[in-house]
Design a protein around this motif. Structure first.
Motif, PDB file in Angstrom:
ATOM      1  N   ASP A   1       0.833  -1.202   0.000  1.00  0.00           N
ATOM      2  CA  ASP A   1       0.000   0.000   0.000  1.00  0.00           C
ATOM      3  C   ASP A   1       0.870   1.256   0.000  1.00  0.00           C
ATOM      4  O   ASP A   1       1.817   1.367   0.782  1.00  0.00           O
ATOM      5  CB  ASP A   1      -0.903  -0.027   1.249  1.00  0.00           C
ATOM      6  N   HIS A   2       0.545   2.196  -0.900  1.00  0.00           N
ATOM      7  CA  HIS A   2       1.283   3.461  -0.886  1.00  0.00           C
ATOM      8  C   HIS A   2       0.347   4.659  -0.697  1.00  0.00           C
ATOM      9  O   HIS A   2       0.677   5.789  -1.070  1.00  0.00           O
ATOM     10  CB  HIS A   2       2.148   3.610  -2.140  1.00  0.00           C
ATOM     11  N   GLY A   3      -0.823   4.417  -0.106  1.00  0.00           N
ATOM     12  CA  GLY A   3      -1.658   5.514   0.357  1.00  0.00           C
ATOM     13  C   GLY A   3      -2.774   5.970  -0.556  1.00  0.00           C
ATOM     14  O   GLY A   3      -3.559   6.847  -0.183  1.00  0.00           O
ATOM     15  N   ARG A   4      -2.903   5.402  -1.739  1.00  0.00           N
ATOM     16  CA  ARG A   4      -3.987   5.813  -2.623  1.00  0.00           C
ATOM     17  C   ARG A   4      -5.302   5.219  -2.123  1.00  0.00           C
ATOM     18  O   ARG A   4      -5.375   4.039  -1.780  1.00  0.00           O
ATOM     19  CB  ARG A   4      -3.700   5.353  -4.045  1.00  0.00           C
ATOM     20  N   ARG A   5      -6.365   6.037  -2.087  1.00  0.00           N
ATOM     21  CA  ARG A   5      -7.637   5.619  -1.499  1.00  0.00           C
ATOM     22  C   ARG A   5      -8.581   5.109  -2.580  1.00  0.00           C
ATOM     23  O   ARG A   5      -8.972   5.852  -3.482  1.00  0.00           O
ATOM     24  CB  ARG A   5      -8.290   6.810  -0.772  1.00  0.00           C
ATOM     25  N   PRO A   6      -8.998   3.841  -2.502  1.00  0.00           N
ATOM     26  CA  PRO A   6      -9.918   3.296  -3.495  1.00  0.00           C
ATOM     27  C   PRO A   6     -11.368   3.582  -3.123  1.00  0.00           C
ATOM     28  O   PRO A   6     -11.696   3.971  -1.995  1.00  0.00           O
ATOM     29  CB  PRO A   6      -9.646   1.802  -3.425  1.00  0.00           C
ATOM     30  N   GLN A   7     -12.259   3.352  -4.105  1.00  0.00           N
ATOM     31  CA  GLN A   7     -13.690   3.400  -3.832  1.00  0.00           C
ATOM     32  C   GLN A   7     -14.101   2.105  -3.143  1.00  0.00           C
ATOM     33  O   GLN A   7     -13.722   1.017  -3.567  1.00  0.00           O
ATOM     34  CB  GLN A   7     -14.474   3.579  -5.133  1.00  0.00           C
ATOM     35  N   VAL A   8     -14.888   2.260  -2.076  1.00  0.00           N
ATOM     36  CA  VAL A   8     -15.281   1.120  -1.247  1.00  0.00           C
ATOM     37  C   VAL A   8     -16.807   1.054  -1.189  1.00  0.00           C
ATOM     38  O   VAL A   8     -17.471   2.073  -0.981  1.00  0.00           O
ATOM     39  CB  VAL A   8     -14.699   1.265   0.178  1.00  0.00           C
ATOM     40  N   PHE A   9     -17.351  -0.145  -1.399  1.00  0.00           N
ATOM     41  CA  PHE A   9     -18.788  -0.374  -1.255  1.00  0.00           C
ATOM     42  C   PHE A   9     -19.060  -0.811   0.179  1.00  0.00           C
ATOM     43  O   PHE A   9     -18.326  -1.641   0.734  1.00  0.00           O
ATOM     44  CB  PHE A   9     -19.270  -1.494  -2.176  1.00  0.00           C
ATOM     45  N   GLN A  10     -20.148  -0.286   0.755  1.00  0.00           N
ATOM     46  CA  GLN A  10     -20.584  -0.733   2.072  1.00  0.00           C
ATOM     47  C   GLN A  10     -22.070  -1.059   2.010  1.00  0.00           C
ATOM     48  O   GLN A  10     -22.865  -0.256   1.518  1.00  0.00           O
ATOM     49  CB  GLN A  10     -20.306   0.313   3.139  1.00  0.00           C
ATOM     50  N   GLY A  11     -22.424  -2.254   2.487  1.00  0.00           N
ATOM     51  CA  GLY A  11     -23.796  -2.711   2.418  1.00  0.00           C
ATOM     52  C   GLY A  11     -24.374  -2.990   3.786  1.00  0.00           C
ATOM     53  O   GLY A  11     -23.659  -3.410   4.706  1.00  0.00           O
ATOM     54  N   HIS A  12     -25.679  -2.761   3.931  1.00  0.00           N
ATOM     55  CA  HIS A  12     -26.362  -3.044   5.189  1.00  0.00           C
ATOM     56  C   HIS A  12     -26.342  -4.549   5.446  1.00  0.00           C
ATOM     57  O   HIS A  12     -26.489  -5.347   4.506  1.00  0.00           O
ATOM     58  CB  HIS A  12     -27.808  -2.538   5.117  1.00  0.00           C
ATOM     59  N   PRO A  13     -26.162  -4.978   6.705  1.00  0.00           N
ATOM     60  CA  PRO A  13     -26.138  -6.418   6.992  1.00  0.00           C
ATOM     61  C   PRO A  13     -27.376  -7.158   6.504  1.00  0.00           C
ATOM     62  O   PRO A  13     -27.294  -8.345   6.163  1.00  0.00           O
ATOM     63  CB  PRO A  13     -26.032  -6.463   8.514  1.00  0.00           C
ATOM     64  N   ASP A  14     -28.516  -6.479   6.447  1.00  0.00           N
ATOM     65  CA  ASP A  14     -29.747  -7.143   6.005  1.00  0.00           C
ATOM     66  C   ASP A  14     -29.679  -7.566   4.542  1.00  0.00           C
ATOM     67  O   ASP A  14     -30.461  -8.408   4.098  1.00  0.00           O
ATOM     68  CB  ASP A  14     -30.961  -6.222   6.199  1.00  0.00           C
ATOM     69  N   ASN A  15     -28.747  -6.994   3.765  1.00  0.00           N
ATOM     70  CA  ASN A  15     -28.623  -7.349   2.348  1.00  0.00           C
ATOM     71  C   ASN A  15     -27.875  -8.661   2.136  1.00  0.00           C
ATOM     72  O   ASN A  15     -27.771  -9.137   0.999  1.00  0.00           O
ATOM     73  CB  ASN A  15     -27.899  -6.244   1.580  1.00  0.00           C
ATOM     74  N   SER A  16     -27.328  -9.218   3.216  1.00  0.00           N
ATOM     75  CA  SER A  16     -26.573 -10.477   3.134  1.00  0.00           C
ATOM     76  C   SER A  16     -25.448 -10.401   2.105  1.00  0.00           C
ATOM     77  O   SER A  16     -25.116 -11.399   1.463  1.00  0.00           O
ATOM     78  CB  SER A  16     -27.513 -11.656   2.817  1.00  0.00           C
ATOM     79  N   GLY A  17     -24.895  -9.221   1.918  1.00  0.00           N
ATOM     80  CA  GLY A  17     -23.780  -9.063   0.989  1.00  0.00           C
ATOM     81  C   GLY A  17     -24.174  -9.020  -0.469  1.00  0.00           C
ATOM     82  O   GLY A  17     -23.302  -9.022  -1.339  1.00  0.00           O
ATOM     83  N   ARG A  18     -25.464  -8.976  -0.790  1.00  0.00           N
ATOM     84  CA  ARG A  18     -25.886  -8.911  -2.190  1.00  0.00           C
ATOM     85  C   ARG A  18     -25.939  -7.448  -2.612  1.00  0.00           C
ATOM     86  O   ARG A  18     -26.847  -6.703  -2.247  1.00  0.00           O
ATOM     87  CB  ARG A  18     -27.252  -9.569  -2.394  1.00  0.00           C
ATOM     88  N   TYR A  19     -24.953  -7.043  -3.374  1.00  0.00           N
ATOM     89  CA  TYR A  19     -24.857  -5.660  -3.849  1.00  0.00           C
ATOM     90  C   TYR A  19     -25.694  -5.545  -5.118  1.00  0.00           C
ATOM     91  O   TYR A  19     -25.380  -6.146  -6.138  1.00  0.00           O
ATOM     92  CB  TYR A  19     -23.396  -5.293  -4.098  1.00  0.00           C
ATOM     93  N   PHE A  20     -26.772  -4.742  -5.033  1.00  0.00           N
ATOM     94  CA  PHE A  20     -27.750  -4.769  -6.107  1.00  0.00           C
ATOM     95  C   PHE A  20     -28.535  -3.460  -6.130  1.00  0.00           C
ATOM     96  O   PHE A  20     -28.281  -2.532  -5.371  1.00  0.00           O
ATOM     97  CB  PHE A  20     -28.700  -5.967  -5.900  1.00  0.00           C
ATOM     98  N   TYR A  21     -29.496  -3.403  -7.056  1.00  0.00           N
ATOM     99  CA  TYR A  21     -30.406  -2.272  -7.142  1.00  0.00           C
ATOM    100  C   TYR A  21     -31.396  -2.290  -5.971  1.00  0.00           C
ATOM    101  O   TYR A  21     -31.655  -3.342  -5.375  1.00  0.00           O
ATOM    102  CB  TYR A  21     -31.235  -2.349  -8.433  1.00  0.00           C
TER     103      TYR A  21
END
Length: 339
Positions: A63-83
């Motif tokens: 790691d050299h400090g560049r910040r990536p885009q991070v997805f965060q989901g509510h626990p109720d979504n069970s990790g399904r990133y969707f519409y």
């Protein structure tokens, strides 16, 4: 009818010694292939064996400090990133975080599933983790191709396709791929092409099907192929194969490569399809069918070369497309510019 089982290779196969051999023996068939143990000897895989924290600590060495885009989901979504239900938005948030902070959130959720899930997708290793690519090279991938990393808690990426060849290798955790062939597209109920979660349009039916709403999905489901990958295992996917990807462990790391293994120039077939849509898709049906005949003849060539009845030296720019690529492209550019 279900699709035939996938070919499985061991990582020690002769066809996996270098990129040229792999292209000849595997890529040209345009069929998915499972490669067991391909990445088992990578330093990243070895470092990940003791624990999820060890897997992430290994990555942080680069790691050299560049910040990536991070997805965060509510626990109720069970990790399904969707519409969300009406397709007006998504069921997760995007933010930029330091890698160390993002990784700490992943570990916290692994210990306490009531906390939000965290996911980083398509992290270009040379940009964010310089040195990782050189330390973890896979011989069957052309050396110019940049590796990407997919890191996060349990998650499900909706069924989608890639416009490139894809080699995916599990570094930590495990992955389940559910595959559908390209011609299942009409049975998958594809979402919008310009409002997507991560660039590619996704199936609205796969993963959580409502058969009353999506009745044709039964046909796609009957053809689905399920592939389970453990640490070190890899999957080769040709372009346009639909795939849903489930990360199954509390913390998961996957390495992947995208490249167009059969390109003859810089133009992407998907862009040609977009242009064909605006030029042809809403013309009268009879006219569309006439253009289909021309496309079949000149592009898809089910009966061979369209000018096979002429001597090769009389076929003009169609005589050798690779040799005449630049000339044809220049003709196209002039026409699009109206000159």
């Amino acid at each position: 009818m279900a699709e035939a089982p996938l070919l499985e290779l061991a990582g020690s196969e002769a066809s996996l010694h270098d990129a040229e051999a792999f292209a000849r023996s595997v890529v040209q068939d345009c069929r998915p292939v499972v490669i067991r143990g391909l990445g088992k000897n990578l330093p990243a895989t070895a470092a990940a064996r003791p624990s999820p924290r060890a897997a992430l600590d290994y990555l942080l060495q680069f790691d050299h400090g560049r910040r990536p885009q991070v997805f965060q989901g509510h626990p109720d979504n069970s990790g399904r990133y969707f519409y969300v239900d009406d397709l007006s938005g998504f069921n997760f948030t995007r933010t930029e975080l330091d890698l160390a902070e993002a990784f700490q959130r992943m570990l916290a959720h692994a210990d306490d599933p009531s906390l939000p899930t965290t996911y980083i997708g398509s992290l270009v290793a040379p940009a964010y983790l310089p040195g990782f690519a050189d330390a973890n090279r896979i011989a069957i991938v052309p050396p110019s191709v940049e590796p990407r990393l997919w890191i996060g808690n349990r998650s499900t990426a909706a069924a989608h396709y890639d416009a490139y060849e894809n080699l995916a290798c599990v570094i930590a955790g495990e992955r389940t791929f559910t595959l559908y062939p390209p011609d299942a597209i009409g049975d998958l109920y594809i979402g919008p092409i310009d409002n997507t979660m991560a660039g590619q349009p996704a199936s609205l039916a796969a993963g959580n099907p409502d058969l009353a709403r999506y009745p044709r999905f039964q046909q796609a489901s009957a053809r689905a192929i399920t592939v389970n990958l453990q640490q070190g295992d890899a999957l080769f996917l040709p372009k346009l194969w639909w795939h849903q990807v489930e990360a199954k462990a509390p913390v998961n790391v996957m390495l992947n490569y995208w490249w167009d293994a059969t390109a003859t120039g810089p133009d992407a077939p998907s862009l040609s399809m977009l242009h064909a849509m605006i030029a042809i898709a809403e013309r009268p049906e009879a006219e569309r069918m006439a253009f289909r005949a021309f496309f079949d003849h000149y592009v898809f060539r089910s009966e061979g070369h369209p000018l096979a009845h002429l001597p090769e030296d009389k076929r003009g720019v169609l005589g050798n497309l690779k040799a005449n690529y630049g000339q044809i492209r220049a003709m196209l550019v002039r026409a699009l510019r109206g000159s």
